[in-house]
Design a protein around this motif. Structure first.
Motif, short mmCIF file in Angstrom:
data_model
loop_
_atom_site.label_atom_id
_atom_site.label_comp_id
_atom_site.label_asym_id
_atom_site.label_seq_id
_atom_site.Cartn_x
_atom_site.Cartn_y
_atom_site.Cartn_z
N GLN A 156 0.79 -1.23 0.00
CA GLN A 156 0.00 0.00 0.00
C GLN A 156 0.83 1.28 0.00
O GLN A 156 0.28 2.37 -0.11
N VAL A 157 2.15 1.18 0.17
CA VAL A 157 3.00 2.37 0.21
C VAL A 157 3.95 2.38 -0.99
O VAL A 157 4.17 1.35 -1.64
N HIS A 158 4.50 3.56 -1.27
CA HIS A 158 5.37 3.72 -2.44
C HIS A 158 6.65 4.44 -2.03
O HIS A 158 6.62 5.35 -1.20
N PHE A 159 7.75 4.03 -2.62
CA PHE A 159 9.06 4.60 -2.30
C PHE A 159 9.97 4.46 -3.51
O PHE A 159 9.79 3.57 -4.34
N SER A 160 10.94 5.36 -3.62
CA SER A 160 11.83 5.37 -4.79
C SER A 160 13.04 4.46 -4.61
O SER A 160 13.56 3.92 -5.59
N LYS A 161 13.48 4.30 -3.37
CA LYS A 161 14.64 3.45 -3.08
C LYS A 161 14.35 2.60 -1.86
O LYS A 161 13.64 3.04 -0.94
N ALA A 162 14.91 1.39 -1.85
CA ALA A 162 14.81 0.50 -0.69
C ALA A 162 16.20 0.03 -0.32
O ALA A 162 16.94 -0.48 -1.17
N PHE A 163 16.56 0.21 0.95
CA PHE A 163 17.86 -0.24 1.46
C PHE A 163 17.64 -1.51 2.27
O PHE A 163 16.85 -1.52 3.23
#
Length: 252
Positions: A156-163
């Motif tokens: 349900q969430v959005h993000f540009s980068k994942a570490f």
């Protein structure tokens, strides 16, 4: 545990691997006495003995893991923070290097940070950074959220980068984790298709654990230190990954 044994344990946590001879020199006692101390500390599950050396136990506790190779992890975090721009929304998974990255970003950048780690959320409580802590089943030792609810929240969430943190890597297994539930969380993040970046010190390469993170093609970049085995470095690059090697400066 007496004061000498406390000193021994702290040295092992700080340095990651310490010889019996070095411990004897630093504490001013014989190697026989050091071996007796190490036997006791191992029996009490504070550390692990290998031939001629003492090494830390693998631990789910983020604070304990952060103490292992701390100077290197701090430099990795500083490097990774430079990849994030003001205004970005990023996902930061559980783990000691990631916790240091989260703190660095919160101090330097105007970002929104999504995490499953209650440890990271607590670490940032005095910073202006906006923190979104996803819910789920609370794993007490790792201070992390896991399970089907967590997977739903990630969708349900959005993000540009994942570490992402890892526990192991070998050429024939790819990236692996020690915990099935946390591995499932990582794989849910990878399914989002954002830029996935592995942030880890080089000690994880060569280890293998039961649960697959990946496949490798779902990751875009690896950030690690200059102790990475050259053969591993070459194999990672051949897999299509960008590999950033961060030099370790002991004086920092």
């Amino acid at each position: 545990m007496n004061s000498r044994q406390q000193l021994i344990l702290q040295m092992v946590i700080d340095q990651g691997r310490v010889s019996v001879a070095e411990l004897a020199k630093m504490t001013g006692v014989s190697e026989v006495t050091i071996r007796q101390d190490l036997n006791l500390l191992e029996k009490q599950s504070y550390l692990r003995r290998t031939h001629g050396y003492a090494v830390p136990l693998d631990s789910d506790d983020v604070e304990t893991r952060m103490m292992n190779n701390y100077p290197i992890k701090r430099q990795l975090a500083e490097f990774a923070a430079n990849l994030v721009n003001d205004g970005e929304t990023v996902f930061i998974e559980n783990g000691s290097s990631n916790a240091l990255l989260a703190r660095t970003l919160a101090e330097q950048k105007n970002i929104t940070l999504i995490t499953v780690s209650s440890y990271i959320a607590h670490l940032l409580k005095e910073t202006p950074c906006e923190v979104i802590l996803l819910g789920g089943i609370y794993q007490k030792k790792s201070e992390s959220m896991v399970g089907p609810l967590t997977r739903q929240y990630i969708q349900q969430v959005h993000f540009s980068k994942a570490f992402i943190g890892i526990d192991g890597w070998q050429p024939d297994t790819g990236f692996t984790g020690r915990d099935m539930m946390r591995a499932d969380v990582v794989n849910a993040v990878l399914e989002k298709g954002s830029e996935a970046i592995i942030l880890t010190d080089s000690s994880k390469f060569g280890a293998v654990h039961p649960y697959t993170l990946g496949p490798a093609a779902q990751f875009s970049r690896v950030i690690t230190d200059d102790k990475l085995n050259p053969a591993a470095h070459q194999t990672l690059k051949q897999s299509g990954l960008t590999v950033d090697i961060v030099p370790h400066y002991p004086s920092l």
